[in-house]
Design an enzyme around this catalytic site. Sequence first.
Site, PDB file in Angstrom:
ATOM      1  CE  LYS A   1     -18.275 -28.021  38.392  1.00  0.00           C
ATOM      2  NZ  LYS A   1     -17.014 -27.367  38.771  1.00  0.00           N
TER       3      LYS A   1
ATOM      4  CD  GLN B   1     -14.118 -25.222  37.363  1.00  0.00           C
ATOM      5  OE1 GLN B   1     -15.295 -25.308  37.686  1.00  0.00           O
ATOM      6  NE2 GLN B   1     -13.348 -26.278  37.200  1.00  0.00           N
TER       7      GLN B   1
ATOM      8  CG  ASP C   1     -16.099 -27.392  44.702  1.00  0.00           C
ATOM      9  OD1 ASP C   1     -16.689 -28.322  44.109  1.00  0.00           O
ATOM     10  OD2 ASP C   1     -15.558 -26.443  44.113  1.00  0.00           O
TER      11      ASP C   1
END
Length: 265
Positions: free
Chosen positions: A45, A89, A112
Amino acid sequence: MTVKEYVQSEKNRLANLIKEKNLSPTLVIIQVNDDPASASYIRGKIKDAAEIGAKTIHDKLPEDISQAELIKIIQKYNDDSSVHGIIVQMPLPKQINEEAVKLAVNPKKDVDGFHPLSTFSPCTPKGIIKYLKAEKIDIQSKNAVIIGRSNIVGKPMAKLLLKENANTTILHSKTKREDMEFYLAHADIVVVAVGKRYFLDHSFKLKEDAVLIDVGINRHDGALCGDIEPDLNVRLQTPVPGGVGLLTRISLMDNLLEATVENEI
């Protein structure tokens, strides 16, 4: 066009938009684990963000942090106007409730797409739909079968396919083999997300013009492999590695740019 070629073209598009609009997208990645897979995802990322001209802040926190302290840190980034996107995460340590953390992220910064009020589509399903469209694959009125009913892939994937007017069916661990065979034999688009190596293999009868999307990532003898046996006799099959993982990451960057545009223009 391979997935890698498509993703590179999307990176170029996003990089050009950022330059044209003189934007400064900033993504915060909060990590509360020492999981090697998570570390690998985060590196990817950060690399993607750098390639399109976005900034990342990687905030790695101790695994024994309390839920209250983690939410306090999320709130700090929620309140920071220079931050456009926030991701936490997974997985999280046992003492932290995953749902509480998802709800703590400002929906306007939830790139997300996990918050129920998020304005963004979850990255994996969004990336898959965009790739199908780029490949000129008809979705409307086609039979789409999803194997797996998780909240991260299966259910949001069904929602997006329905939005595109596909005839959408979710199969799962309790589906009988004969029923699975029936649905797969009639499927035009198949998305497999069960976390079992080569779950979909040559023993299933598939249409020759079917499109197979492999969301699975499994480790076997030190190598990565998917939920679908490679090289099945179909029109298109995404590889593992180098497939849906890349589509997920580029969708995250796409969501980040959307969040930046909403906040800065």
